[in-house]
Design an enzyme around this catalytic site. Structure first.
Site, PDB file in Angstrom:
ATOM      1  N   ASP A  97     -40.178   1.316  35.488  1.00  0.00           N
ATOM      2  CA  ASP A  97     -41.456   2.032  35.399  1.00  0.00           C
ATOM      3  C   ASP A  97     -41.700   2.931  36.605  1.00  0.00           C
ATOM      4  OD1 ASP A  97     -41.831  -0.006  37.251  1.00  0.00           O
ATOM      5  OD2 ASP A  97     -43.148  -1.174  35.951  1.00  0.00           O
ATOM      6  N   ASP A 168     -51.549 -10.448  35.659  1.00  0.00           N
ATOM      7  CA  ASP A 168     -52.094 -10.403  34.296  1.00  0.00           C
ATOM      8  C   ASP A 168     -51.010 -10.687  33.251  1.00  0.00           C
ATOM      9  OD1 ASP A 168     -50.574  -8.109  34.435  1.00  0.00           O
ATOM     10  OD2 ASP A 168     -52.205  -6.723  33.923  1.00  0.00           O
ATOM     11  N   HIS A 170     -48.133  -9.000  32.955  1.00  0.00           N
ATOM     12  CA  HIS A 170     -47.339  -7.843  32.526  1.00  0.00           C
ATOM     13  C   HIS A 170     -45.876  -7.968  32.978  1.00  0.00           C
ATOM     14  CE1 HIS A 170     -48.480  -5.357  36.392  1.00  0.00           C
ATOM     15  NE2 HIS A 170     -47.394  -6.043  36.597  1.00  0.00           N
ATOM     16  N   GLU A 175     -48.960  -3.870  29.937  1.00  0.00           N
ATOM     17  CA  GLU A 175     -50.177  -4.606  30.220  1.00  0.00           C
ATOM     18  C   GLU A 175     -50.587  -5.451  29.000  1.00  0.00           C
ATOM     19  OE1 GLU A 175     -50.786  -4.669  33.179  1.00  0.00           O
ATOM     20  OE2 GLU A 175     -51.388  -2.788  34.124  1.00  0.00           O
TER      21      GLU A 175
HETATM   22  P1  PGA Z   1     -45.155  -7.816  42.757  1.00  0.00           P
HETATM   23  O1  PGA Z   1     -45.436  -7.172  41.336  1.00  0.00           O
HETATM   24  O2  PGA Z   1     -43.695  -8.052  42.835  1.00  0.00           O
HETATM   25  O3  PGA Z   1     -45.591  -6.768  43.745  1.00  0.00           O
HETATM   26  O4  PGA Z   1     -45.955  -9.076  42.832  1.00  0.00           O
HETATM   27  C1  PGA Z   1     -44.820  -7.762  40.233  1.00  0.00           C
HETATM   28  C2  PGA Z   1     -45.138  -6.955  38.995  1.00  0.00           C
HETATM   29  O5  PGA Z   1     -46.225  -6.391  38.907  1.00  0.00           O
HETATM   30  O6  PGA Z   1     -44.280  -6.910  38.106  1.00  0.00           O
END
Ligand code: PGA
Length: 279
Positions: A97, A168, A170, A175
């Site tokens: 992404d 959340d 994702h 999302e």
């Molecule tokens: P993070 O994010 O590694 O910064 O905790 C994980 C994600 O959002 O996939």
């Protein structure tokens, strides 16, 4: 005699609990003492496949993730390149992404992140690197997303996909509400995701509203998936993703339907799993 009976009972009880938590965990889960040990184990798996593909004179297609979670995997891969001669010449990478819109030179862009943590330290050919284009003109987004999907398919699909998990639930930027059939597309970022990214952007108001992300289906097409989560802040969502019912509200639960996914956790992220609730 009395003592022996008691001992047998305890063993049986432990076994019952063991079966119970194994039934609860719908994704194979490895728990390590800390994130470094988990990351080194994943880096070893990646290196093994790169070397095997090299022997077979084939490319190794890697799906890469960003955020704080995969940094130690990249650090270990860079170390293996420097100290053990692991070559990435046969690697083709696709990042999950990118924020949208964002300049690829912006500090917070995943282009800069990947160069900083991995690409600047290894010998992957520049033309083998693929990231969603955070600067694609709006009227070209659909076309861009379609060609990203097609390129992955034309190369035979992703061999290893790395994933983190958002608070959340994702995966990528899929999302809550993302469908199992979703493909690479533009998506509105959730509030919780923006809060978590707020620090990097010096305030939630500066976080881009959107992102380009590979879809849930695009991720599930990978042959092998490693999903990582570290720290207590991830423990609630990890429990839901591994032990909860499959729901569109928590896109990471779709991984329960993938036949070759493993969760890699540190002890803090694993703390709410049923297996650790046994006294
Ligand atoms: P993070 O994010 O590694 O910064 O905790 C994980 C994600 O959002 O996939």
């Amino acid at each position: 005699m009395e003592k022996e009976k008691k001992k047998a009972f305890v063993t049986e009880d432990i076994l019952k609990r063991d079966i119970a938590y194994r039934g609860m965990e719908k994704i194979p889960t490895e728990v390590y003492d800390d994130s470094k040990a988990a990351s080194v184990a994943i880096a070893n798996e990646i290196a093994k496949l790169i070397r095997q593909k090299e022997k077979e004179k084939k490319n190794c297609i890697l799906g890469l993730a960003t955020g704080s979670t995969p940094i130690k995997v990249y650090k270990e891969l860079a170390r293996m390149h420097k100290e053990e001669g692991l070559s990435f010449k046969n690697v083709i990478s696709f990042n999950l992404d990118e924020y949208y819109p964002i300049d690829s030179k912006a500090l917070q862009s995943y282009h800069v992140y990947m160069n900083t943590y991995l690409f600047d330290h290894i010998d992957i050919p520049k033309e083998n690197i693929n990231l969603p284009d955070g600067m694609a003109p709006q009227n070209k987004i659909e076309e861009f997303c379609k060609s990203y999907e097609e390129k992955i398919i034309s190369l035979g699909g992703i061999d290893i996909q790395l994933l983190g998990i958002g608070r959340d639930g994702h995966i990528g930027f899929n999302e809550p509400g993302s469908s199992k059939k979703s493909k690479t597309r533009l998506i509105h970022l959730d509030k919780i995701t923006k809060i978590d990214a707020g620090g990097d952007f010096f305030g939630i108001e500066n976080v881009p509203k959107y992102a380009l992300t590979m879809g849930v289906e695009s991720i599930l097409n990978a042959k092998r998936i490693f999903i990582m989560a570290y720290g207590e802040s991830k423990s609630r969502i990890v429990k839901k993703a591994i032990e909860g019912p499959i729901t569109q509200e928590i896109p990471s639960t779709f991984l329960q339907d993938h036949s070759n996914t493993s969760f890699y956790l540190d002890r803090a992220a694993a703390d709410l799993l049923v297996r650790f609730q046994c006294p």
